[in-house]
Design a protein around this motif. Structure first.
Motif, PDB file in Angstrom:
ATOM      1  N   ALA A 180      29.121  36.827  65.051  1.00  0.00           N
ATOM      2  CA  ALA A 180      30.068  37.819  64.916  1.00  0.00           C
ATOM      3  C   ALA A 180      30.650  38.224  63.269  1.00  0.00           C
ATOM      4  N   VAL A 181      29.951  37.261  62.536  1.00  0.00           N
ATOM      5  CA  VAL A 181      30.125  37.532  61.101  1.00  0.00           C
ATOM      6  C   VAL A 181      28.930  38.558  60.674  1.00  0.00           C
ATOM      7  N   ALA A 182      27.851  38.412  61.467  1.00  0.00           N
ATOM      8  CA  ALA A 182      26.809  39.395  61.186  1.00  0.00           C
ATOM      9  C   ALA A 182      27.147  40.943  61.470  1.00  0.00           C
ATOM     10  N   ALA A 183      27.724  40.962  62.674  1.00  0.00           N
ATOM     11  CA  ALA A 183      28.242  42.412  63.471  1.00  0.00           C
ATOM     12  C   ALA A 183      29.531  42.877  62.397  1.00  0.00           C
ATOM     13  N   LEU A 184      30.184  41.824  62.029  1.00  0.00           N
ATOM     14  CA  LEU A 184      31.365  42.452  61.187  1.00  0.00           C
ATOM     15  C   LEU A 184      30.836  43.088  60.034  1.00  0.00           C
ATOM     16  N   SER A 185      30.111  42.174  59.316  1.00  0.00           N
ATOM     17  CA  SER A 185      29.459  42.383  57.960  1.00  0.00           C
ATOM     18  C   SER A 185      28.756  43.982  58.042  1.00  0.00           C
ATOM     19  N   GLU A 186      28.031  44.023  59.062  1.00  0.00           N
ATOM     20  CA  GLU A 186      27.117  45.216  59.323  1.00  0.00           C
ATOM     21  C   GLU A 186      28.216  46.743  59.392  1.00  0.00           C
ATOM     22  N   ILE A 187      29.340  46.208  60.113  1.00  0.00           N
ATOM     23  CA  ILE A 187      30.347  47.240  60.383  1.00  0.00           C
ATOM     24  C   ILE A 187      30.892  47.776  59.189  1.00  0.00           C
ATOM     25  N   ALA A 188      31.360  46.567  58.621  1.00  0.00           N
ATOM     26  CA  ALA A 188      32.222  46.823  57.018  1.00  0.00           C
ATOM     27  C   ALA A 188      31.215  47.582  56.184  1.00  0.00           C
ATOM     28  N   GLU A 189      29.998  47.391  56.273  1.00  0.00           N
ATOM     29  CA  GLU A 189      28.959  47.940  55.277  1.00  0.00           C
ATOM     30  C   GLU A 189      29.649  49.611  55.308  1.00  0.00           C
ATOM     31  N   SER A 190      29.555  50.135  56.705  1.00  0.00           N
ATOM     32  CA  SER A 190      29.778  51.537  56.670  1.00  0.00           C
ATOM     33  C   SER A 190      31.151  51.919  56.305  1.00  0.00           C
ATOM     34  N   HIS A 191      32.134  50.967  56.357  1.00  0.00           N
ATOM     35  CA  HIS A 191      33.633  51.127  56.084  1.00  0.00           C
ATOM     36  C   HIS A 191      33.872  50.285  55.013  1.00  0.00           C
ATOM     37  N   PRO A 192      33.343  50.724  54.039  1.00  0.00           N
ATOM     38  CA  PRO A 192      33.695  49.722  52.739  1.00  0.00           C
ATOM     39  C   PRO A 192      35.248  49.331  52.500  1.00  0.00           C
ATOM     40  N   SER A 193      35.962  50.313  52.768  1.00  0.00           N
ATOM     41  CA  SER A 193      37.552  50.283  52.410  1.00  0.00           C
ATOM     42  C   SER A 193      38.185  49.305  53.236  1.00  0.00           C
ATOM     43  N   SER A 194      37.821  49.376  54.624  1.00  0.00           N
ATOM     44  CA  SER A 194      38.531  48.635  55.748  1.00  0.00           C
ATOM     45  C   SER A 194      38.378  47.331  55.520  1.00  0.00           C
ATOM     46  N   ASN A 195      39.287  46.613  55.733  1.00  0.00           N
ATOM     47  CA  ASN A 195      39.280  45.155  55.356  1.00  0.00           C
ATOM     48  C   ASN A 195      39.042  44.239  56.616  1.00  0.00           C
ATOM     49  N   LEU A 196      37.957  44.646  56.938  1.00  0.00           N
ATOM     50  CA  LEU A 196      37.495  43.977  58.448  1.00  0.00           C
ATOM     51  C   LEU A 196      37.175  42.392  58.142  1.00  0.00           C
ATOM     52  N   LEU A 197      36.608  41.845  57.191  1.00  0.00           N
ATOM     53  CA  LEU A 197      36.380  40.468  57.117  1.00  0.00           C
ATOM     54  C   LEU A 197      37.532  39.973  56.170  1.00  0.00           C
ATOM     55  N   ASP A 198      38.472  39.740  56.991  1.00  0.00           N
ATOM     56  CA  ASP A 198      39.740  39.156  56.031  1.00  0.00           C
ATOM     57  C   ASP A 198      39.615  37.561  55.936  1.00  0.00           C
ATOM     58  N   LEU A 199      39.099  37.356  54.782  1.00  0.00           N
ATOM     59  CA  LEU A 199      38.664  36.175  54.333  1.00  0.00           C
ATOM     60  C   LEU A 199      40.163  35.520  53.835  1.00  0.00           C
ATOM     61  N   ASN A 200      40.232  34.188  54.474  1.00  0.00           N
ATOM     62  CA  ASN A 200      41.309  33.492  53.785  1.00  0.00           C
ATOM     63  C   ASN A 200      40.962  31.899  53.901  1.00  0.00           C
ATOM     64  N   PRO A 201      41.509  31.039  53.293  1.00  0.00           N
ATOM     65  CA  PRO A 201      41.357  29.679  53.397  1.00  0.00           C
ATOM     66  C   PRO A 201      40.914  29.248  54.630  1.00  0.00           C
ATOM     67  N   GLN A 202      41.597  29.688  55.854  1.00  0.00           N
ATOM     68  CA  GLN A 202      41.448  29.099  56.892  1.00  0.00           C
ATOM     69  C   GLN A 202      40.177  29.587  57.688  1.00  0.00           C
ATOM     70  N   SER A 203      40.097  30.991  57.418  1.00  0.00           N
ATOM     71  CA  SER A 203      38.782  31.468  58.197  1.00  0.00           C
ATOM     72  C   SER A 203      37.594  30.938  57.158  1.00  0.00           C
ATOM     73  N   ILE A 204      37.532  30.741  55.958  1.00  0.00           N
ATOM     74  CA  ILE A 204      36.576  30.093  55.117  1.00  0.00           C
ATOM     75  C   ILE A 204      36.144  28.875  55.670  1.00  0.00           C
ATOM     76  N   ASN A 205      37.226  27.974  56.111  1.00  0.00           N
ATOM     77  CA  ASN A 205      36.912  26.634  56.486  1.00  0.00           C
ATOM     78  C   ASN A 205      36.085  26.859  57.796  1.00  0.00           C
ATOM     79  N   LYS A 206      36.471  27.754  58.657  1.00  0.00           N
ATOM     80  CA  LYS A 206      35.874  27.763  59.914  1.00  0.00           C
ATOM     81  C   LYS A 206      34.490  28.162  59.731  1.00  0.00           C
ATOM     82  N   LEU A 207      34.244  29.122  58.823  1.00  0.00           N
ATOM     83  CA  LEU A 207      32.652  29.433  58.540  1.00  0.00           C
ATOM     84  C   LEU A 207      31.944  28.519  58.025  1.00  0.00           C
TER      85      LEU A 207
END
Lengths: 939, 418
Positions: A180-207
């Motif tokens: 999921a991270v890989a897919a989101l990163s690739e999508i985010a690359e073509s939409h640099p402004s969109s905040n797809l990978l919304d990273l916060n302490p909780q999601s960081i912990n999961k990662l």
């Protein structure tokens, strides 16, 4: 029996025969036929004509046959979109299959068929698969979203797949998370402004949890994603670092390098006093060294990255010099990189070893490598002063070998050594002159001529030597011609009696017989200088040259910081930011290192900046005590505006532009008494444009001569906190130049002298353009007003708040620190008027999230008054409209660093409040632009 | 991510292409060919080549260029590591990785590649899992398949794919349970003219061959774990346990795998097991040069040095060499100027030597460069760093396995300057 049998053909025609076999009743024959088709496909033969026959084989229980048909489909569906529809039903059916392998295979294959009509049918099965009970299917489906996004981005957004994908980041299975991270990163690359990978302490912990359990490739995706996160304080940074460090022992070098990236980035936030900081530094060295024992390709990428790392934090690898020693059978691309890093790591401690190695390399076979090794010896001499003598003697040894290219290279570097340590090693000139005849490369010839010209008074036959070059003047390259011209003029100024004829000859060759404008111009300048004022000529041509320094080959610090964020990527291999080379110029987000923040830091007001502790450690900017004169000299050289870096870089390029250098230093020495037109282009590139557009604005009568609004002076440094020195000041912008108007008051009982000023790195690179000039000592109770010109070519570091400027001022008593906020409008440049069309396009282009709205209250001005007031501060009105009784002004402005800000100002007659909407690609400036608006309009 | 893969042989033919996204025209390889032409040798082709729309990342293995095409910003190491994995997989599947073998098994190759990447993202790269998905071709299986009509594609989800130990399949059964570990160390060294060591380092690996039934949990401890401060582990090793106790604890993959690789750097003293005495002299006037080298043992802890070969790239000016070895055989290729001497085993009582003359180009000045001597050797039953395994224990299963540890030291890039 092997697959090569599939390539045999018969006379009847391959395609015809295959067709018959594909339609055979026998399963086995069918399968063999499909294999033949695939075999032809892999070698690039066109077998698309068989499409319907192959697709007919798709309905089968035989998994191998199914897979083979899928392989075929993926390759050819695009060329036969209508036929591909035939396959849809089977796909949809397979997505319901009880076997997870088949479900996954179906959804995976469908995503690879890049046909619009098929994608419509894909949505429903994909939705089901994203929620499948089997993690294998979910992880395959996650990747499928990225595929679909590549084909039809709108569809993915409309169907809400992005949200489902974001949910998968919290999946219980680590592989699903990684995909999921890989897919989101690739999508985010073509939409640099969109905040797809919304990273916060909780999601960081999961990662971080998933990081420990997923595959090596998943770890790379997760680490790269972590690197984009900015921890809120040093504690969080440290805890992430602690959980990432075990990855340094991974067998996969890509995992290791991605982990290094995360650590290098977050390390920036850790205080150097922390024990952990030291531990981390120690932990980073072994994995980097290990990368160098891998295959050459890996070594190459690792070396390019290590090159960045040693520039940023030389302490990590300072003891590891030996691993960079070159083996004679390393591929050339590895050799050259190793050499570069050896020079970067060279220090007094290891220079003897390094020199011995370099000398060894200079006798190798590969010409490119030998040349670079010789150059490296020169760079060592310049970098490590104590070794200069040894380097020079090594170079002389090499010249004795008489190997042509070694001699030439050695002469080029000896020239650089002369420029670094003038009047020290001139004894070797005689040896150099012996080799004059063997020089056939322009760079070496130019270097030799420079040496002869520079030391003409010590070389008895300098005129003969130069004359011998003059014979073939027109066959020489420009570089040599320019050098020869300058050298002969130098010679003439040193020994005017014997060389009059020679100088006339060269001047006429350069001015009358040459087509090269550079050469002609330089010739004419010398000619006029010599004929009007020989004394001035002497001052210009024989002026003292700024010394060159080793820093010329370092990557500029801001770029370096950005590249550190891209460790392990292509950007780090090319040492260029992705924006410089990424395909299609898709908006690339600039990354920057996080600022160092302490978790318990309170929001201190700028006025109350503690005077005791420096705002940010700047060890070599202002030493607390010591030789005052030396300090001041350091301070003067500090801001990167004056001649030295410029001249040094041109020396690096080989063409030693003595004229440029000479003029520079002359102008610098005489305090800008020379015509400014010459001074500006020589020292700063940027202001020319704005200066010119000023002129245009003036002529068209729009310009407001008064310049932008100037706030009254405020006290920046109270006398109590600075041992009696009070500083108050303000910022102004007038006709393209920014200055800081200071009032220094001595409230102490002793005389103050030796003033100097230095800025910390700041958001817009503001830096003093000239040293602080306080001519007379400041007696008690006296005050002095100074206008300090500023420029914006200093080092950049994002400050909080954005317009915060930290300043250090020193005098004979102590060094004082204070910080102040500068109004943003001093950064509004004169060419900030955007074209109407451009404005419309840009306004649309900037995403709505970046729009900020503000109210400016109590400002009862008409649209015209507002417009003209703002124009004075370089806010340009592009269009005016009247909508339902309200005046709408559309305005643009540009900041010194090239950021455009677009504004819409709504004015309601009778209502003293104005509504300001700002749009900018860097939304963090909006707040400050608004403040600038308010200040300008209310004064 | 990874867009496409092209396999190119040394004569510049693209003999296989595989696309994981849209098809990239093979004309993109023209940029690669240009770079190949510029580089004098295949090894010198730069690993990263930019083209206007793509980037080409390549590795050169077994005389084949594996060229990956990428379009977006991708970590290059990721791509290169993946290519290595492709090479390893081919070797694992077919025994050798060569153009004819790949051509012979083109369909299997294609199926495997399809399993390895999905949309450019790695999918299954562990050979254990791949082999469950697509069975490697064997003569027996080909025969059976032709008779029964069964396929070599597995139709079950590989068991290891989603478990917490993705590297091991479940239900492993052996009648002879055995676990063998090979500690292999390679010395990389540069020795200067006078025989002193400029740099020396040891690259060590522990390769394992584990054939154990069920889910065994192994621990391996060392007499001197201090030596291992720079290590890379197979994902199966529990890192926490290593950090705290310096014990390797792991559930092993089935079959052959590399448990750990380590690096003993120049800071620690590295023992150099051999020395080379050399005297190579060219004289300016004469067209004859003298050549003599002797190889002898040094710090070998009493073990014999075997399989010694000496190679050296002689300068261009050397036309021919007439040499006599005291043992072994030697050859000199007058075209490539490569001298190689197959010494064999070193007898400390009678040191092997190679003496003779070189004929040089008449009239030419003496060569600029000095030849470097490359050394290969092997020492059985010795890990030169001194690393020793203390014990190997197995938990989780009841049976008693056969255990074995073997040590070996080899020369890696061992160079002597003259």
């Amino acid at each position: 029996m092997t697959d090569s049998k599939y390539f045999t053909t018969t006379k009847k025609g391959e395609i015809f025969e295959l067709k018959a076999e594909l339609n055979s009743d026998k399963k086995e024959k069918k399968k063999e036929a499909v294999k033949k088709v695939i075999a032809s496909m892999t070698v690039g033969k066109d077998v698309s004509a068989l499409f319907p026959d192959v697709v007919n084989c798709m309905q089968t229980d035989n998994l191998e046959l199914k897979k083979l048909v899928y392989l075929y489909l993926m390759n050819y569906a695009k060329s036969q979109p209508d036929m591909a529809i035939m396959a849809v039903n089977t796909f949809v059916k397979d997505c319901e299959d009880p076997n997870p392998l088949i479900r996954a295979l179906a959804v995976r294959t469908m995503g690879c068929i890049r046909v619009d009509k098929i994608t419509e049918y894909l949505c429903e099965p994909l939705r089901k698969c994203l929620k499948d009970e089997d993690p294998y299917v979910r992880k395959t489906a996650a990747v499928c979203v990225a595929k679909l996004h590549d084909i039809n981005a709108q569809l993915v957004e409309d169907q809400g797949f992005l949200d489902t994908l974001k949910d998968l980041i919290s999946d219980s299975n680590p592989m699903v998370v990684a995909n999921a991270v890989a897919a989101l990163s690739e999508i985010a690359e073509s939409h640099p402004s969109s905040n797809l990978l919304d990273l916060n302490p909780q999601s960081i912990n999961k990662l971080l949890t998933a990081l420990n359990e997923c595959t090596e490739w998943g770890q790379i995706f997760i680490l790269d994603c972590l690197a984009n996160y900015t921890p809120k304080d040093d504690r969080e940074a440290q805890s992430i670092c602690e959980r990432v460090t075990p990855r340094l022992s991974h067998a996969n070098s890509a995992v290791v390098l991605s982990a290094v990236k995360v650590l290098m980035k977050f390390m920036e936030m850790l205080s150097k006093d922390l024990d952990y900081y030291g531990t981390l530094l120690k932990k980073l060295a072994p994995p980097l060294v290990t990368l160098l024992s891998a295959e050459p390709e890996l070594q190459y990428v690792a070396l390019r990255n290590i090159n960045l790392i040693v520039q940023k934090r030389p302490e990590i690898l300072k003891h590891e010099m030996k691993v960079f020693f070159v083996k004679y059978n390393d591929p050339i691309y590895v050799k050259l990189e190793k050499l570069d890093i050896m020079i970067r790591l060279a220090s007094q401690a290891n220079i003897a070893q390094v020199l011995a190695e370099l000398k060894e390399y200079a006798t190798e076979v590969d010409v490119d490598f030998v040349r670079k090794a010789v150059r490296a010896i020169g760079r060592c001499a310049i970098k490590v002063e104590q070794s200069a003598e040894r380097c020079v003697s090594t170079l002389l040894d090499l010249i004795q070998t008489k190997v042509n290219y070694v001699v030439q290279e050695a002469i080029v570097v000896i020239k650089d050594i002369f420029r670094k340590y003038p009047n020290k090693y001139e004894s070797v000139i005689a040896t150099l002159c012996e080799n004059l005849d063997s020089l056939d490369e322009p760079e070496a010839r130019a270097a030799m001529i420079w040496i002869v010209g520079e030391y003409a008074e010590r070389i008895d036959n300098a005129d003969e030597l130069l004359e011998s070059f003059l014979e073939g003047f027109h066959d020489e390259s420009t570089q040599v011609q320019l050098q020869l011209l300058t050298a002969i003029v130098k010679l003439f100024l040193k020994k005017p009696t014997e060389t009059q004829e020679l100088v006339q000859q060269v001047l006429s060759l350069a001015t009358q017989d040459s087509d090269n404008p550079d050469l002609r111009d330089r010739g004419y300048i010398y000619w006029r200088l010599l004929s009007t004022d020989p004394v001035a000529a002497k001052e210009v041509v024989l002026a003292e040259k700024p010394l060159i320094s080793e820093e010329t080959d370092l990557i500029e610090p801001t770029l370096l910081d950005e590249l550190i964020c891209y460790i392990g990527t292509l950007a780090s291999v090319y040492h260029k930011p992705p924006s410089a080379f990424v395909e299609g110029g898709r908006g690339v987000v600039h990354k920057s290192l996080p600022p160092r923040t302490a978790s318990n830091e309170s929001a201190e007001s700028p006025e109350a900046a503690p005077t005791g502790a420096p705002p940010v450690e700047q060890p070599d900017v202002i030493p607390p005590q010591g030789d005052l004169l030396g300090d001041l000299l350091n301070l003067d050289l500090g801001p990167p505006v004056s001649g030295p870096p410029l001249a040094a870089s041109s020396a690096q390029m080989g063409a030693v532009d003595l004229l440029g250098g000479g003029l520079d230093s002359l102008i610098g020495g005489t305090n800008f008494t020379s015509p400014p037109a010459a001074a500006v282009p020589a020292s700063l590139g940027a202001p020319i444009g704005s200066g010119l557009s000023d002129l245009f604005d003036l002529t068209s009568g729009v310009g407001n001569l008064s310049g932008s609004y100037v706030a009254p002076k405020a006290v920046w440094l109270p006398a109590m906190k600075a041992k009696g020195l009070e500083i108050s000041g303000t910022f102004t912008r007038q006709v393209g130049s920014i200055s800081m108007d200071l009032q220094l008051t001595n409230k102490a009982l002793q005389v103050m002298t030796d003033f100097a000023i230095q800025f910390n790195r700041n958001s817009f690179g503001l830096a003093p353009a000239a040293p602080l000039q306080v001519h007379a000592p400041l007696s008690p109770n006296q005050s002095v007003e100074i206008s300090l010109p500023l420029n914006t070519v200093g080092s950049v570091m994002k400050m909080e708040p954005l317009n915060n400027l930290q300043v250090a001022v020193k005098n004979n008593i102590d060094v004082f620190y204070f910080s102040t906020l500068y109004p943003l409008h001093i950064l509004f440049v004169e060419d900030g008027k955007m074209d109407r069309q451009m404005f419309l396009a840009t306004w649309k282009d900037i995403p709505n999230e970046n729009e900020a709205q503000f109210q400016i209250r109590d400002c009862p001005l008409s649209a015209e008054a507002v417009s003209s007031k703002l124009q004075g501060s370089n806010v340009f009105t592009i269009a005016k409209r009247n909508v339902e009784g309200q005046d709408m002004l559309y305005q643009s402005l540009k900041l010194t660093n090239g950021i455009w800000v677009l504004a819409e100002l709504r004015i309601q007659p009778g209502n003293p409040s104005l509504t300001l909407s700002l749009k900018c690609r860097a939304p963090e400036v909006s707040q400050h632009v608004y403040q600038a608006y308010e200040t300008i309009l209310k004064n | 991510m990874i867009h496409s893969l092209f396999l190119i042989n040394s004569s510049g033919d693209i003999f296989l292409e595989k696309h994981w996204k849209s098809v990239v025209s093979r004309s993109v390889c023209d940029y690669f060919f240009e770079a190949q032409e510029r580089a004098t040798e295949a090894e010198n082709v730069p690993p990263v080549i930019p083209t206007p729309h793509h980037y080409l990342l390549s590795v050169y293995r077994h005389k084949i260029f594996f060229v990956a095409v990428i379009q977006t910003e991708v970590p290059p190491l990721f791509v290169i590591e993946f290519l290595h994995r492709v090479v390893d997989t081919f070797q694992d599947y077919f025994g050798v990785c060569s153009e004819p073998v790949i051509k012979d098994n083109v369909v299997v190759v294609y199926e495997v590649l399809e399993e390895m990447l999905d949309n450019g993202f790695p999918l299954a790269t562990e050979s254990n899992i791949l082999k469950e998905l697509i069975k490697p071709p064997t003569i027996l299986r080909t025969v059976v398949n032709t008779i029964t009509g069964s396929t070599n594609v597995g139709d079950q989800l590989p068991t290891g794919q989603l478990s917490v130990v993705p590297w091991r399949r479940t239900g492993v059964k052996y009648t002879n349970n055995e676990a063998y570990f090979d500690v292999i160390e390679e010395i990389d060294a540069i020795i200067d003219k006078s025989g002193s060591t400029i740099t020396a380092e040891i690259q060590g690996v522990i390769d394992a061959c584990v054939k154990l039934t069920g889910m065994p949990d192994l621990t391996l401890s060392f007499m001197n774990p201090r030596l291992l401060d720079d290590v890379s582990f197979h994902p199966c090793v529990r890192f926490k346990r290593w950090e705290s106790e310096r014990i390797l604890s792991f559930i092993p993959p089935d079959g052959n795998f590399r448990l750990l690789s380590y690096h003993v750097s120049a800071q620690n003293l590295v023992a150099i097991p051999v020395y080379v005495k050399h005297s190579i002299s060219f004289r300016d006037s004469s067209s004859l040069g003298r050549f003599e080298i002797t190889v002898g043992p040094k710090q070998t802890m009493g073990k014999a040095i075997e399989g010694v070969t000496v190679t050296s790239q002689m300068p261009k000016g050397v036309l021919n060499m007439s040499l006599t070895p005291s043992q072994g055989t030697h050859t000199f290729d007058p075209v490539t100027k490569m001298l190689s001497w197959d010494v064999g085993k070193i007898n400390p009582q009678k040191l092997p030597s190679l003496k003779g003359t070189m004929s040089l180009q008449a009239g030419a000045s003496k060569p600029d460069e000095n030849p470097t001597i490359n050394l290969q050797f092997k020492i059985q039953q010795l890990a030169i760093s001194g690393l020793k395994v203390n014990r190997l224990d197995m938990y989780g299963e009841k049976y008693k396995p056969f255990k074995g540890i073997k040590y070996m030291t080899k020369a890696g890039k061992f160079q002597v300057r003259t």
